[in-house]
Design a protein around this motif. Structure first.
Motif, PDB file in Angstrom:
ATOM      1  N   LEU A 188       1.410  -0.952  -0.193  1.00  0.00           N
ATOM      2  CA  LEU A 188       0.252   0.085  -0.324  1.00  0.00           C
ATOM      3  C   LEU A 188       0.804   1.322  -0.108  1.00  0.00           C
ATOM      4  CD1 LEU A 188      -2.397   1.230  -0.091  1.00  0.00           C
ATOM      5  CD2 LEU A 188      -2.323   0.984   2.695  1.00  0.00           C
ATOM      6  N   PHE A 189       1.971   1.692   0.967  1.00  0.00           N
ATOM      7  CA  PHE A 189       2.845   2.368   1.068  1.00  0.00           C
ATOM      8  C   PHE A 189       3.451   2.767  -0.484  1.00  0.00           C
ATOM      9  CE2 PHE A 189       1.167   2.359   5.320  1.00  0.00           C
ATOM     10  CZ  PHE A 189       1.179   4.046   5.862  1.00  0.00           C
ATOM     11  N   GLY A 190       3.791   1.432  -0.611  1.00  0.00           N
ATOM     12  CA  GLY A 190       5.120   1.405  -1.961  1.00  0.00           C
ATOM     13  C   GLY A 190       3.866   1.889  -3.064  1.00  0.00           C
ATOM     14  N   SER A 191       2.898   1.778  -3.583  1.00  0.00           N
ATOM     15  CA  SER A 191       1.905   1.836  -4.086  1.00  0.00           C
ATOM     16  C   SER A 191       1.487   3.776  -4.125  1.00  0.00           C
ATOM     17  CB  SER A 191       0.829   1.398  -4.796  1.00  0.00           C
ATOM     18  OG  SER A 191       1.219  -0.306  -5.369  1.00  0.00           O
ATOM     19  N   ALA A 192       1.799   4.703  -3.415  1.00  0.00           N
ATOM     20  CA  ALA A 192       1.268   5.489  -2.362  1.00  0.00           C
ATOM     21  C   ALA A 192       1.153   6.511  -3.718  1.00  0.00           C
ATOM     22  CB  ALA A 192       1.786   5.822  -1.656  1.00  0.00           C
ATOM     23  N   ASP A 193       2.548   6.422  -4.690  1.00  0.00           N
ATOM     24  CA  ASP A 193       2.373   7.697  -5.457  1.00  0.00           C
ATOM     25  C   ASP A 193       1.940   7.351  -7.096  1.00  0.00           C
ATOM     26  OD1 ASP A 193       4.664   8.966  -3.762  1.00  0.00           O
ATOM     27  OD2 ASP A 193       5.748   8.035  -5.009  1.00  0.00           O
ATOM     28  N   GLU A 194       1.543   6.822  -7.244  1.00  0.00           N
ATOM     29  CA  GLU A 194       1.047   6.100  -8.043  1.00  0.00           C
ATOM     30  C   GLU A 194      -0.636   6.183  -7.824  1.00  0.00           C
ATOM     31  OE1 GLU A 194       0.184   2.128 -10.934  1.00  0.00           O
ATOM     32  OE2 GLU A 194       1.214   1.401  -9.249  1.00  0.00           O
ATOM     33  N   LEU A 195      -1.195   5.583  -6.924  1.00  0.00           N
ATOM     34  CA  LEU A 195      -2.454   5.078  -6.499  1.00  0.00           C
ATOM     35  C   LEU A 195      -3.316   6.390  -6.207  1.00  0.00           C
ATOM     36  CD1 LEU A 195      -2.359   1.781  -6.303  1.00  0.00           C
ATOM     37  CD2 LEU A 195      -2.845   2.132  -7.808  1.00  0.00           C
ATOM     38  N   LEU A 196      -2.221   6.903  -5.037  1.00  0.00           N
ATOM     39  CA  LEU A 196      -3.134   8.013  -3.989  1.00  0.00           C
ATOM     40  C   LEU A 196      -2.468   9.385  -4.376  1.00  0.00           C
ATOM     41  CD1 LEU A 196      -2.454   5.394  -0.922  1.00  0.00           C
ATOM     42  CD2 LEU A 196      -4.052   4.990  -2.757  1.00  0.00           C
ATOM     43  N   THR A 197      -3.736  10.156  -4.055  1.00  0.00           N
ATOM     44  CA  THR A 197      -3.527  11.578  -3.309  1.00  0.00           C
ATOM     45  C   THR A 197      -2.578  11.977  -2.372  1.00  0.00           C
ATOM     46  OG1 THR A 197      -4.865  12.195  -1.842  1.00  0.00           O
ATOM     47  CG2 THR A 197      -5.699  12.395  -5.089  1.00  0.00           C
TER      48      THR A 197
END
Length: 212
Positions: A188-197
Motif C-alpha cells: 500500500l505505501f509502496g503504491s502511494a505515489d502511483e495510486l493515491l493523492t
C-alpha cells in the motif's frame, strides 16, 4: 458475508474521557439487543488531541445498518452527545469490500473479543485509479491470511467519494507491529505515489470493547 458498515469518530470533551469510556462499555452491553449487527468495536485513538474515540461496526446488509442507526446504542449516543462530546458525531457509512474474521482461541471471553490493538488507515485514490485501489484491496486477503497476528481485517470504501480505508485489529502490539512491517502495508505505501493523492493517514487504536 459482511457488506456494509459504519465508522463514527467521537471527539470527547477533555473532562469527559472517563465518562465516554464508561458509555462505550455500556454500548457493548447493548449489542446483543441488535441481532443484525455482525461485529462491533469501540476504540480510542492513541495519542489523539483532542481525545478521540470511535465506533466501528459491520452488517450483512443495509437492513442491519438501518436497524442499528435506529437502535438503542445510536439513541444513547445522541442523547449523551452534548454532555460527552466537543462536536456532534459524524456518522460515516461505508461499504465493506472484503474482510477477514479470524477469532483467537478464547476470544469469546472478556469484553474485547481477544484483541487489544488496532489500526485505522484512510487514503484517497487518484480519480483515474479508483478501480485499481479497489482491486488492490480485494486482492490483499491472501497476504493478510499469512499474518497470524492479524485477527480482524476490513477493507472499506466510502461511497460517493474516492476515499478508502483499512480497519484492523490484533491481540497485542506485536501483532500490530508485524502487520505494519508486513507485505500488505508495504504494498500500500509502496503504491502511494502511483495510486493515491497523498500518503495514507494511519492512526493507532486501543480497543475498549468489542463484540463479534
Amino acid at each position: 458475508m459482511t457488506s456494509v458498515g459504519l465508522l463514527v469518530p467521537l471527539i470527547a470533551k477533555p473532562s469527559q474521557t472517563e465518562a465516554i469510556t464508561d458509555f462505550l462499555h455500556t454500548g457493548y452491553t447493548l449489542v446483543p439487543s441488535e441481532p443484525l449487527t455482525r461485529e462491533w468495536f469501540a476504540v480510542k485513538y492513541e495519542d489523539s488531541n483532542p481525545p478521540t474515540y470511535a465506533i466501528f461496526d459491520t452488517f450483512a446488509a443495509e437492513e442491519g445498518r438501518q436497524a442499528h442507526l435506529t437502535g438503542q446504542i445510536a439513541k444513547a449516543l445522541m442523547d449523551n452527545a452534548s454532555s460527552l462530546l466537543d462536536v456532534s458525531p459524524e456518522i460515516a457509512q461505508l461499504d465493506v469490500l472484503v474482510g477477514l474474521v479470524r477469532p483467537n482461541k478464547g476470544s469469546g471471553e472478556g469484553t474485547t473479543a481477544g484483541v487489544t490493538k488496532g489500526l485505522r488507515v484512510l487514503f484517497t485514490a487518484k480519480p483515474d485509479k479508483v478501480d485499481a485501489v479497489r482491486d488492490f484491496l480485494k486482492s490483499a486477503i491472501p497476504l493478510v491470511e499469512a499474518e497470524p497476528g492479524t485477527t480482524y481485517w476490513y477493507a472499506v470504501e466510502f461511497p460517493g467519494t474516492n476515499t478508502f480505508g483499512v480497519v484492523d485489529f490484533f491481540p497485542d502490539d506485536a501483532g500490530r507491529g508485524a502487520h505494519v512491517a508486513g507485505k500488505v502495508a508495504a504494498a500500500l505505501f509502496g503504491s502511494a505515489d502511483e495510486l493515491l493523492t497523498g500518503a495514507p493517514d494511519l492512526v493507532k487504536l486501543d480497543v475498549i470493547a468489542a463484540k463479534v
